[in-house]
Design a protein around this motif. Sequence first.
Motif, PDB file in Angstrom:
ATOM      1  N   MET A  51     -14.994 -84.383  10.052  1.00  0.00           N
ATOM      2  CA  MET A  51     -13.969 -84.068   9.122  1.00  0.00           C
ATOM      3  C   MET A  51     -15.629 -82.898   8.426  1.00  0.00           C
ATOM      4  SD  MET A  51     -12.019 -85.634   7.696  1.00  0.00           S
ATOM      5  CE  MET A  51     -12.419 -86.630   6.071  1.00  0.00           C
ATOM      6  N   PRO A  52     -15.725 -82.635   7.351  1.00  0.00           N
ATOM      7  CA  PRO A  52     -16.802 -81.572   6.947  1.00  0.00           C
ATOM      8  C   PRO A  52     -17.827 -82.344   6.860  1.00  0.00           C
ATOM      9  CG  PRO A  52     -14.526 -81.681   6.193  1.00  0.00           C
ATOM     10  CD  PRO A  52     -14.024 -82.037   6.155  1.00  0.00           C
ATOM     11  N   GLY A  53     -19.146 -81.482   7.047  1.00  0.00           N
ATOM     12  CA  GLY A  53     -20.289 -82.252   7.258  1.00  0.00           C
ATOM     13  C   GLY A  53     -21.179 -81.533   7.940  1.00  0.00           C
ATOM     14  N   THR A  54     -22.321 -81.454   8.056  1.00  0.00           N
ATOM     15  CA  THR A  54     -23.378 -80.671   8.840  1.00  0.00           C
ATOM     16  C   THR A  54     -23.815 -81.666  10.067  1.00  0.00           C
ATOM     17  OG1 THR A  54     -24.024 -79.196   7.197  1.00  0.00           O
ATOM     18  CG2 THR A  54     -25.281 -79.091   8.843  1.00  0.00           C
ATOM     19  N   TYR A  55     -23.424 -80.949  11.762  1.00  0.00           N
ATOM     20  CA  TYR A  55     -23.836 -81.500  13.038  1.00  0.00           C
ATOM     21  C   TYR A  55     -24.598 -80.800  13.480  1.00  0.00           C
ATOM     22  CZ  TYR A  55     -19.634 -83.847  11.286  1.00  0.00           C
ATOM     23  OH  TYR A  55     -18.265 -84.896  10.367  1.00  0.00           O
ATOM     24  N   LYS A  56     -25.589 -81.537  13.663  1.00  0.00           N
ATOM     25  CA  LYS A  56     -26.288 -80.347  14.732  1.00  0.00           C
ATOM     26  C   LYS A  56     -27.033 -80.673  15.647  1.00  0.00           C
ATOM     27  CE  LYS A  56     -29.326 -79.664  10.325  1.00  0.00           C
ATOM     28  NZ  LYS A  56     -30.207 -79.882   9.623  1.00  0.00           N
ATOM     29  N   GLU A  57     -26.016 -79.919  17.322  1.00  0.00           N
ATOM     30  CA  GLU A  57     -25.810 -81.213  18.036  1.00  0.00           C
ATOM     31  C   GLU A  57     -25.031 -79.392  18.938  1.00  0.00           C
ATOM     32  OE1 GLU A  57     -23.434 -84.168  18.869  1.00  0.00           O
ATOM     33  OE2 GLU A  57     -22.461 -84.570  16.720  1.00  0.00           O
ATOM     34  N   THR A  58     -25.543 -79.770  20.459  1.00  0.00           N
ATOM     35  CA  THR A  58     -24.959 -79.484  21.596  1.00  0.00           C
ATOM     36  C   THR A  58     -24.182 -79.577  22.264  1.00  0.00           C
ATOM     37  OG1 THR A  58     -27.194 -77.896  22.049  1.00  0.00           O
ATOM     38  CG2 THR A  58     -25.613 -78.384  23.960  1.00  0.00           C
ATOM     39  N   ILE A  72     -10.043 -79.180   7.793  1.00  0.00           N
ATOM     40  CA  ILE A  72     -10.295 -78.392   6.731  1.00  0.00           C
ATOM     41  C   ILE A  72      -9.982 -79.091   5.460  1.00  0.00           C
ATOM     42  CG2 ILE A  72     -10.466 -75.959   6.347  1.00  0.00           C
ATOM     43  CD1 ILE A  72     -10.314 -75.324   8.451  1.00  0.00           C
ATOM     44  N   ILE A  73     -10.735 -79.087   4.487  1.00  0.00           N
ATOM     45  CA  ILE A  73     -10.590 -79.990   3.113  1.00  0.00           C
ATOM     46  C   ILE A  73     -11.233 -79.150   2.455  1.00  0.00           C
ATOM     47  CG2 ILE A  73     -10.894 -81.453   1.419  1.00  0.00           C
ATOM     48  CD1 ILE A  73     -10.953 -83.498   3.847  1.00  0.00           C
ATOM     49  N   LYS A  74     -10.280 -78.276   1.237  1.00  0.00           N
ATOM     50  CA  LYS A  74     -10.059 -77.390   0.265  1.00  0.00           C
ATOM     51  C   LYS A  74     -11.262 -76.230   0.276  1.00  0.00           C
ATOM     52  CE  LYS A  74      -8.029 -79.909  -3.224  1.00  0.00           C
ATOM     53  NZ  LYS A  74      -7.202 -79.167  -3.207  1.00  0.00           N
ATOM     54  N   GLY A  75     -11.135 -75.438   2.440  1.00  0.00           N
ATOM     55  CA  GLY A  75     -12.137 -74.300   2.223  1.00  0.00           C
ATOM     56  C   GLY A  75     -13.148 -74.908   3.115  1.00  0.00           C
ATOM     57  N   ARG A  76     -13.650 -75.980   2.985  1.00  0.00           N
ATOM     58  CA  ARG A  76     -14.752 -76.982   4.044  1.00  0.00           C
ATOM     59  C   ARG A  76     -14.320 -77.414   5.099  1.00  0.00           C
ATOM     60  NH1 ARG A  76     -16.730 -81.861   1.622  1.00  0.00           N
ATOM     61  NH2 ARG A  76     -18.539 -81.345   2.793  1.00  0.00           N
ATOM     62  N   ARG A  77     -15.215 -76.368   5.959  1.00  0.00           N
ATOM     63  CA  ARG A  77     -15.294 -76.698   6.876  1.00  0.00           C
ATOM     64  C   ARG A  77     -16.655 -77.728   7.578  1.00  0.00           C
ATOM     65  NH1 ARG A  77     -12.828 -72.024  10.604  1.00  0.00           N
ATOM     66  NH2 ARG A  77     -11.410 -72.279   8.724  1.00  0.00           N
ATOM     67  N   PRO A  78     -15.880 -78.584   9.266  1.00  0.00           N
ATOM     68  CA  PRO A  78     -17.368 -78.791   9.582  1.00  0.00           C
ATOM     69  C   PRO A  78     -17.857 -77.657  10.367  1.00  0.00           C
ATOM     70  CG  PRO A  78     -15.399 -79.223  11.088  1.00  0.00           C
ATOM     71  CD  PRO A  78     -15.227 -78.670  10.031  1.00  0.00           C
ATOM     72  N   LEU A  79     -19.592 -78.074  10.165  1.00  0.00           N
ATOM     73  CA  LEU A  79     -20.000 -77.249  10.309  1.00  0.00           C
ATOM     74  C   LEU A  79     -21.552 -77.473  11.105  1.00  0.00           C
ATOM     75  CD1 LEU A  79     -21.959 -74.367   9.816  1.00  0.00           C
ATOM     76  CD2 LEU A  79     -23.734 -75.942   7.818  1.00  0.00           C
ATOM     77  N   LEU A  80     -21.341 -76.812  12.751  1.00  0.00           N
ATOM     78  CA  LEU A  80     -21.799 -77.255  13.186  1.00  0.00           C
ATOM     79  C   LEU A  80     -23.189 -75.717  14.454  1.00  0.00           C
ATOM     80  CD1 LEU A  80     -19.705 -77.165  16.988  1.00  0.00           C
ATOM     81  CD2 LEU A  80     -21.541 -79.031  16.100  1.00  0.00           C
ATOM     82  N   ASP A  81     -24.668 -76.233  13.533  1.00  0.00           N
ATOM     83  CA  ASP A  81     -25.763 -75.856  13.188  1.00  0.00           C
ATOM     84  C   ASP A  81     -27.001 -76.115  14.216  1.00  0.00           C
ATOM     85  OD1 ASP A  81     -27.621 -74.109  11.593  1.00  0.00           O
ATOM     86  OD2 ASP A  81     -27.711 -75.537   9.730  1.00  0.00           O
ATOM     87  N   GLY A  82     -26.704 -74.812  15.097  1.00  0.00           N
ATOM     88  CA  GLY A  82     -28.325 -74.822  16.210  1.00  0.00           C
ATOM     89  C   GLY A  82     -29.775 -74.854  15.781  1.00  0.00           C
ATOM     90  N   GLU A  83     -30.144 -74.630  14.266  1.00  0.00           N
ATOM     91  CA  GLU A  83     -31.072 -74.128  13.479  1.00  0.00           C
ATOM     92  C   GLU A  83     -31.177 -73.393  14.109  1.00  0.00           C
ATOM     93  OE1 GLU A  83     -32.044 -77.844  10.998  1.00  0.00           O
ATOM     94  OE2 GLU A  83     -31.702 -78.514  12.870  1.00  0.00           O
ATOM     95  N   ASN A  84     -31.474 -72.423  15.015  1.00  0.00           N
ATOM     96  CA  ASN A  84     -32.056 -71.290  15.810  1.00  0.00           C
ATOM     97  C   ASN A  84     -33.033 -71.892  17.269  1.00  0.00           C
ATOM     98  OD1 ASN A  84     -30.728 -69.070  15.192  1.00  0.00           O
ATOM     99  ND2 ASN A  84     -32.298 -69.377  13.303  1.00  0.00           N
ATOM    100  N   THR A  85     -32.506 -73.190  17.029  1.00  0.00           N
ATOM    101  CA  THR A  85     -33.278 -73.812  18.448  1.00  0.00           C
ATOM    102  C   THR A  85     -32.681 -74.325  19.465  1.00  0.00           C
ATOM    103  OG1 THR A  85     -32.929 -75.754  16.789  1.00  0.00           O
ATOM    104  CG2 THR A  85     -35.542 -75.085  16.528  1.00  0.00           C
ATOM    105  N   ARG A  86     -31.151 -74.615  19.219  1.00  0.00           N
ATOM    106  CA  ARG A  86     -30.554 -75.356  20.018  1.00  0.00           C
ATOM    107  C   ARG A  86     -30.137 -73.970  21.092  1.00  0.00           C
ATOM    108  NH1 ARG A  86     -29.552 -77.960  15.883  1.00  0.00           N
ATOM    109  NH2 ARG A  86     -30.749 -79.790  16.057  1.00  0.00           N
ATOM    110  N   ASN A  87     -29.485 -74.893  22.291  1.00  0.00           N
ATOM    111  CA  ASN A  87     -29.156 -73.795  23.143  1.00  0.00           C
ATOM    112  C   ASN A  87     -27.665 -72.493  22.706  1.00  0.00           C
ATOM    113  OD1 ASN A  87     -31.794 -73.445  24.442  1.00  0.00           O
ATOM    114  ND2 ASN A  87     -30.933 -75.644  25.568  1.00  0.00           N
ATOM    115  N   ASP A  88     -26.714 -73.804  22.939  1.00  0.00           N
ATOM    116  CA  ASP A  88     -25.382 -73.107  22.531  1.00  0.00           C
ATOM    117  C   ASP A  88     -24.201 -74.379  22.028  1.00  0.00           C
ATOM    118  OD1 ASP A  88     -24.836 -71.521  24.784  1.00  0.00           O
ATOM    119  OD2 ASP A  88     -25.921 -72.975  26.294  1.00  0.00           O
ATOM    120  N   GLY A  89     -24.001 -74.408  20.755  1.00  0.00           N
ATOM    121  CA  GLY A  89     -22.599 -74.967  20.227  1.00  0.00           C
ATOM    122  C   GLY A  89     -22.290 -76.049  20.892  1.00  0.00           C
TER     123      GLY A  89
END
Lengths: 464, 392
Positions: A51-58, A72-89
């Motif tokens: 579901m749409p939301g922010t996921y901070k994972e590899t 994807i709901i009304k243009g919102r899609r799930p975000l995988l965020d590496g925050e410039n610290t995680r290696n790969d998505g």
Amino acid sequence: MNTTKSVIYSFMLFNILNICSINAAEILVNDGELIQDAIRKAGKGDTIKVMPGTYKETLYIDKENVTLSGVIIKGRRPLLDGENTRNDGILASGHGVVIENFQIQHYKANGIMTQGANNFIIRNNIVIGTSVYGIFPQFGKNGLVSHNIVSKVEDAAIYVGMCDNVDIVYNETYNSVMGIETENSHDVLVEGNFMHDNAVGFVASLVPGLPIKTAKNTIVRNNFIVNNNIDNFAPPGAIAAGLPSGVGAFIFAADEARFEGNIITNNVSAGIVFADHASLGASAPPDPAMDPRPDKAQVLKNVFVNNGLGPKDDIAALLEAAGIKKGPDVLSTGKGRKNCIQERSTITEAGTERWSECDADVTTVNVRSYRLEKPIESKALTLEQKGRITYLSVCTGCHTYATTIIGPPIAAVQATYKGKPEELVKYIKKPVKKWPGYPEMPPQDYLPDDVLLETAKYILELKP
Amino acid sequence: MRFKSLSVVTVIFTVLLACHGTVIAAERITLSSKCPPSFEKLENGLCELRSLYEFYNSPAGFGGLKTPLPEHQGGYSAEQIDLGRYLFFDPLLSGDKTKACSSCHQPGKGFSDGLARSVGIDNEVLERSAPSLWNVGFLKSLFWDGRAKSLQEQAKGPLFEKKEMNNTIENLEFSLNKNKTYRALFNIAYPESRTISVNEVSHALAAFQSSLVSLNSRYDRYAHGDQEALTEQERIGHTVFRSFAARCSQCHTPPLFTNQQLAVTAAPEPEGKEFDVGAEKISGQASLRGAFKVPTLRNITLSAPFMHSGALADLESVISFYNNERGHAVADQELQLHWHLVNPRLNEDDEFALLAFLKTLEDETTLPRVPEVLPSGLLLKEAPMYTAQSIP
């Protein structure tokens, strides 16, 4: 007779239905939960809906036929965020993986990478600001990369490495060092992509020092390769750092690159550049096992407008040395063989003296796709073969027929389980310490039941 | 009854002799007609490797979990493999009968020797460390600089190298042909050869080494589908290993954990040792200055110290070497460093996880048995360490 038949048929039907229902599980992941937990639970053929939301994972997917699908709901899609610290998505090594509908951003290395996965599909993802590659299938056969939007990548936005039979179609790549790159790959179709505002729009390369020693047959068709003029911002040491900016397409020692129907405009150094290992961009040591020249290239009918208006980097130096002011539509800097251009009189060229005019009827349109008609199946081994291979490769490390090396001799196993292969399978899957004086056997439950049953039968019938 | 006591006397006598380091009897040695673990005896009598990686069908055989292995160089009979085992451990193969292959490739030390650089025949310290022999039967080039293209070619290197085993072809053939037991054993393994030549010796050594196969580690169980085979930390380590930040798996490619290519990593030399130009010397190519073959990581935990001349004492040091600026350890050389060398800036948790993952590549289930008696009757100076599995 008839009754028997219909019983068999209905039994088969029941089984088919059963298989379908077993294989079609769907696992839902809500914002705040871990996607990796769902991957851990997933079995072969399952779909994970995120579901749409922010996921901070590899994420890593080491199972076959898993679909990882963003909702994807009304243009919102799930975000995988590496925050410039995680290696790969996402790292995927399972065959048949599908990755779709995600936004993936700010990872230290790649956004999406497959390793050794066949039959992959990567589509409709947005990848932003990953340091090495945006989307990178590596070592795979039969794949699709489509409808992705990739930007702000310090190397290639989309990079297909050491793969065969891949379609890269309908993607947009921009603000990256390279828009799309194929490397040491074979039978790749690059079609309908929009590659703009990169340092180089498209690259097909034969990179030295890799275990695959050839790069062959890339069709580049009906793409928009426009305005690729930003400065090369690849980190020092990367091969990409040696690429000159302002180039629409760069062919680095790869063979059979075929251009047709592309719009190639406003690339300030040149439209298409062909180079060998010894010339431009050769920041990697040459490989004696490779042919360093780009051969059998075909530049068919394309639209070239306003290329080469202000050559940059190595291209500027090269042209200046040759006394040429404006960058050409097609530039060849090294030696290559059997290369040709269609309708030569319509374009500007440099360094292509040894090239010929392609036959007027040469076209790539008969190739609709390089993907395979059917997914690559696992090797066609019979169950008997699988059982025997399992015994020989796994069991014989600890068991012989008559003597003890680590576990008890097979003769003793046969005495206990004679005529009861199913019982033996149960033990193999979940061993309990049973024989005094022997170490406990590790469970072998990772193999399918039918293979284990055949292994058990093989063990029980083994002769001295 | 009488026989029994006689043999006890013989044993005691032998043991006494053994303590004095003199020759002991080597009768009744025969060759096994069974293929080693993981090998299948084919109808033609030759042994062929079996592995679960045969189940998989991918192109080219590189990378990923479920991909086939590169071709294994087999085609040896069980007897040739077993003969190779005796030769491998026998100091008769060296010029002064003090060094065996196993002196530097000890089964108890991951088929290396625990030394930074190996020690040759006159206790001279050699240039490089002894590479592990696990899975050497898959390799297309051998030695750190890749100069030999087959195990047979490789075997002739150390045998006749002055600083290593310092033998000559004539002396090797002479001493083997003179030995009654070896004559009998070669006759079993090579019935068509009338005398023993260096070619049968290197062939048998290659046969034995090709049987040193390690493909049943916990990692392999994970690869074949057992997701519980690795702990969570090990799974994270696996993901660090193949991440494009660390890029370990780009050269240490599974399932062999080497892509068999030459790479310039600028690994340091031990203090006081001058820079080793590696494959540049063989190829004449400046771009290969300091290039060495990518070693396998299978059983890597067993063969410290690390790198071509053993400058890094443990795996922690190797990880911190790679988790640093490229080229930092060799400042005074012009090198074309491998492009995959980038500072991955791994955090401490990632470093520990990576180390944990490397330990999952351990598997010595097919460790061969060290012969109790050698055909030459000689004793090994460096007694190979027995492990639990090799105790008769």
